[in-house]
Write an enzyme that holds these catalytic residues in place. Structure first.
Site, PDB file in Angstrom:
ATOM      1  N   CYS A 184       0.703  -1.120   0.074  1.00 25.69           N
ATOM      2  CA  CYS A 184      -0.114   0.088   0.131  1.00 25.69           C
ATOM      3  C   CYS A 184       0.709   1.309  -0.029  1.00 25.69           C
ATOM      4  CB  CYS A 184      -1.131  -0.074   1.155  1.00 25.69           C
ATOM      5  SG  CYS A 184      -1.965  -1.524   1.137  1.00 25.69           S
TER       6      CYS A 184
ATOM      7  N   HIS B  32      -3.634   6.952   3.037  1.00 20.44           N
ATOM      8  CA  HIS B  32      -4.045   5.617   2.587  1.00 20.44           C
ATOM      9  C   HIS B  32      -5.413   5.361   2.815  1.00 20.44           C
ATOM     10  CE1 HIS B  32      -4.155   1.704   1.057  1.00 20.44           C
ATOM     11  NE2 HIS B  32      -3.922   1.083   2.044  1.00 20.44           N
TER      12      HIS B  32
ATOM     13  N   ASN C 258     -10.437  -0.327  -0.212  1.00 21.93           N
ATOM     14  CA  ASN C 258      -8.758  -0.096  -0.543  1.00 21.93           C
ATOM     15  C   ASN C 258      -8.184  -0.554  -1.766  1.00 21.93           C
ATOM     16  OD1 ASN C 258      -6.049  -0.588   0.218  1.00 21.93           O
ATOM     17  ND2 ASN C 258      -6.526  -1.775   2.155  1.00 21.93           N
TER      18      ASN C 258
HETATM   19  O1  UT7 Z   1      -4.014  -1.655   3.368  1.00 19.00           O
HETATM   20  C1  UT7 Z   1      -3.668  -2.124   4.688  1.00 19.00           C
HETATM   21  C2  UT7 Z   1      -4.134  -3.247   4.953  1.00 19.00           C
HETATM   22  N1  UT7 Z   1      -5.455  -3.545   5.788  1.00 19.00           N
HETATM   23  C3  UT7 Z   1      -5.978  -2.853   6.757  1.00 19.00           C
HETATM   24  O2  UT7 Z   1      -5.306  -1.655   6.830  1.00 19.00           O
HETATM   25  C4  UT7 Z   1      -6.923  -3.240   7.776  1.00 19.00           C
HETATM   26  C5  UT7 Z   1      -6.858  -2.956   8.955  1.00 19.00           C
HETATM   27  N2  UT7 Z   1      -7.748  -3.634   9.890  1.00 19.00           N
HETATM   28  C6  UT7 Z   1      -9.306  -3.470   9.496  1.00 19.00           C
HETATM   29  O3  UT7 Z   1      -9.541  -2.542   8.844  1.00 19.00           O
HETATM   30  C7  UT7 Z   1     -10.186  -4.305  10.525  1.00 19.00           C
HETATM   31  O4  UT7 Z   1      -9.511  -4.838  11.543  1.00 19.00           O
HETATM   32  C8  UT7 Z   1     -11.221  -5.063   9.639  1.00 19.00           C
HETATM   33  C9  UT7 Z   1     -12.058  -4.031   8.986  1.00 19.00           C
HETATM   34  C10 UT7 Z   1     -10.697  -5.960   8.704  1.00 19.00           C
HETATM   35  C11 UT7 Z   1     -12.079  -5.633  10.612  1.00 19.00           C
HETATM   36  O5  UT7 Z   1     -12.902  -5.234  11.560  1.00 19.00           O
HETATM   37  P1  UT7 Z   1     -12.753  -5.665  13.196  1.00 19.00           P
HETATM   38  O6  UT7 Z   1     -13.366  -4.431  13.910  1.00 19.00           O
HETATM   39  O7  UT7 Z   1     -11.293  -5.836  13.545  1.00 19.00           O
HETATM   40  O8  UT7 Z   1     -13.464  -6.908  13.178  1.00 19.00           O
HETATM   41  P2  UT7 Z   1     -13.033  -8.403  13.680  1.00 19.00           P
HETATM   42  O9  UT7 Z   1     -12.259  -8.916  12.495  1.00 19.00           O
HETATM   43  O10 UT7 Z   1     -12.814  -8.412  14.841  1.00 19.00           O
HETATM   44  O11 UT7 Z   1     -14.629  -9.276  13.264  1.00 19.00           O
HETATM   45  C12 UT7 Z   1     -15.333  -8.975  14.335  1.00 19.00           C
HETATM   46  C13 UT7 Z   1     -16.644  -9.699  13.828  1.00 19.00           C
HETATM   47  C14 UT7 Z   1     -16.197 -11.218  13.715  1.00 19.00           C
HETATM   48  O12 UT7 Z   1     -17.314 -12.277  14.033  1.00 19.00           O
HETATM   49  P3  UT7 Z   1     -17.288 -12.758  15.761  1.00 19.00           P
HETATM   50  O13 UT7 Z   1     -16.111 -13.735  15.587  1.00 19.00           O
HETATM   51  O14 UT7 Z   1     -17.168 -11.641  16.685  1.00 19.00           O
HETATM   52  O15 UT7 Z   1     -18.506 -13.441  15.602  1.00 19.00           O
HETATM   53  C15 UT7 Z   1     -16.203 -11.521  11.998  1.00 19.00           C
HETATM   54  O16 UT7 Z   1     -16.307 -12.976  11.952  1.00 19.00           O
HETATM   55  O17 UT7 Z   1     -17.121  -9.455  12.667  1.00 19.00           O
HETATM   56  C16 UT7 Z   1     -17.169 -10.540  11.825  1.00 19.00           C
HETATM   57  N3  UT7 Z   1     -17.002 -10.059  10.143  1.00 19.00           N
HETATM   58  C17 UT7 Z   1     -18.061  -9.695   9.537  1.00 19.00           C
HETATM   59  N4  UT7 Z   1     -19.036  -9.685   9.598  1.00 19.00           N
HETATM   60  C18 UT7 Z   1     -19.869  -9.332   8.717  1.00 19.00           C
HETATM   61  C19 UT7 Z   1     -15.650 -10.089   9.754  1.00 19.00           C
HETATM   62  N5  UT7 Z   1     -15.996  -9.465   8.329  1.00 19.00           N
HETATM   63  C20 UT7 Z   1     -17.165  -9.306   8.328  1.00 19.00           C
HETATM   64  C21 UT7 Z   1     -18.087  -8.815   7.403  1.00 19.00           C
HETATM   65  N6  UT7 Z   1     -19.596  -8.890   7.546  1.00 19.00           N
HETATM   66  N7  UT7 Z   1     -17.371  -8.602   6.053  1.00 19.00           N
END
Ligand code: UT7
Length: 315
Positions: free
Chosen positions: A108, A242, A272
């Site tokens: 990125c 970014h 992204n």
């Molecule tokens: O370019 C650089 C690369 N990447 C980044 O900058 C990404 C950085 N990280 C993030 O943006 C965030 O961590 C995410 C958006 C990827 C995820 O957000 P989060 O608040 O960290 O969510 P999580 O991974 O802790 O997931 C929370 C819950 C989980 O369910 P349980 O285990 O609590 O039941 C996931 O399975 O949300 C669930 N979940 C979803 N639910 C609906 C994860 N993705 C989705 C989805 N729709 N798309």
């Protein structure tokens, strides 16, 4: 160096959150508050090299330069269909460049890493005009059954032309090598001698850890860079961050204690787009006429590697 032209090109297909929820256990209600993304542009029958070529031609047109005026061409890209030749050569052939062409894969922050290489060539007195393109198709890296990654990305290309000048006020690159946070692997051609197991693995990401790295690296690098060049936050007109997640941008904004107006965003329409993100944002803001001479733009990007970078550009 001095920026004299920007361009961008994005795929036609717009995929909304509602369209994703037709085949994934996800929803607009989850995606918008967690990421700020409402839709993204996704490659269908386009080639990423064609998007890159269009972005370059737009930037050259704005700069008033012809392909033969360019002395060095840098392409930032993580993945594309060609293994060889480099994507820069493929794009150069399409637009008629004959200068040296190099590809970099710095994830990125690639657009900023490319700016650093360009500046080094200007300082060495080796070039008069440099063209940079970030052309990316991260939607081809994810598993489209994995809701935790595929909803985040969009495709596109952004380009910039730099000429001699003194407008890049400073740039800082940072690495914290760790391939366990964001990674993807693919198999290579088999040989009669290969004995190890290889596997195709779609993009894997430890979202929360990447989130923390992004906010920490961005705020640390931006503050260190401003200090290094004797500027303060009050000198900054815009932060070109970014576009990975609106919550990351909000956290950076809060930590730096800077107002909303200084943070242009387009993540709601693009998701992204890896290294193309800062370049597309720059072109969109430029074409809206947002910048005036003397404005100070602070770029900040972070991603796989883990790598991050910050740059200060006077308009
Ligand atoms: O370019 C650089 C690369 N990447 C980044 O900058 C990404 C950085 N990280 C993030 O943006 C965030 O961590 C995410 C958006 C990827 C995820 O957000 P989060 O608040 O960290 O969510 P999580 O991974 O802790 O997931 C929370 C819950 C989980 O369910 P349980 O285990 O609590 O039941 C996931 O399975 O949300 C669930 N979940 C979803 N639910 C609906 C994860 N993705 C989705 C989805 N729709 N798309």
């Amino acid at each position: 160096m001095r920026l004299i032209g920007t361009g961008s090109a994005i795929p036609e297909k717009v995929v909304t959150n509602a369209m994703l929820s037709e085949f994934l256990d996800t929803s607009d209600e989850w995606i918008v508050p967690r990421t700020g993304i409402r839709s993204r542009h996704v490659i269908t029958d386009e080639n990423v090299e064609d998007l890159g070529a269009r972005a370059c031609l737009n930037a050259l047109d704005m700069a008033g330069l012809k392909p033969e005026d360019i002395d060095y061409f840098i392409c930032s890209n993580v993945v594309n269909e060609y293994i060889t030749p480099s994507l820069s050569c493929v794009i150069a052939e399409k637009i008629g460049l004959t200068c040296p062409c190099i590809d970099i894969n710095c994830a990125c922050p690639g657009f900023l890493y490319a700016m650093d290489i360009a500046e080094t060539h200007f300082l060495a007195g080796k070039v008069k005009n440099v063209l940079i393109v970030s052309a990316e198709e991260p939607t081809r890296m994810t598993d489209w059954a994995d809701r935790s990654t595929c909803v985040l990305f969009g495709d596109g290309a952004g380009a910039a032309v730099f000429t001699e000048g003194d407008n890049l006020k400073g740039i800082r690159l940072h690495s914290q090598p760790d391939s366990s946070k964001i990674w993807q692997k693919r198999t290579l051609m088999p040989t009669p001698y290969i004995t190890k197991q290889e596997e195709d693995v779609p993009l894997q990401m430890r979202g929360k850890e990447v989130f923390k790295f992004a906010v920490g690296a961005s705020t640390t690098e931006v503050e260190a860079l401003l200090k290094e060049i004797g500027m303060s936050k009050s000198d900054v007109s815009y932060y070109m961050v970014h576009q990975a997640n609106l919550r990351i941008i909000d956290a950076i904004k809060k930590y730096l204690d800077e107002p909303d107006e200084k943070f242009p965003v387009n993540i709601q329409d693009h998701g992204n787009s890896s290294s193309a993100s800062c370049a597309i944002l720059l072109d969109e803001c430029n074409r809206k006429g947002m910048f005036k001479p003397g404005d100070i733009l602070v770029f900040s990007a972070f991603g796989a590697g883990l790598l991050s970078a910050a740059a200060v550009l006077e308009w």
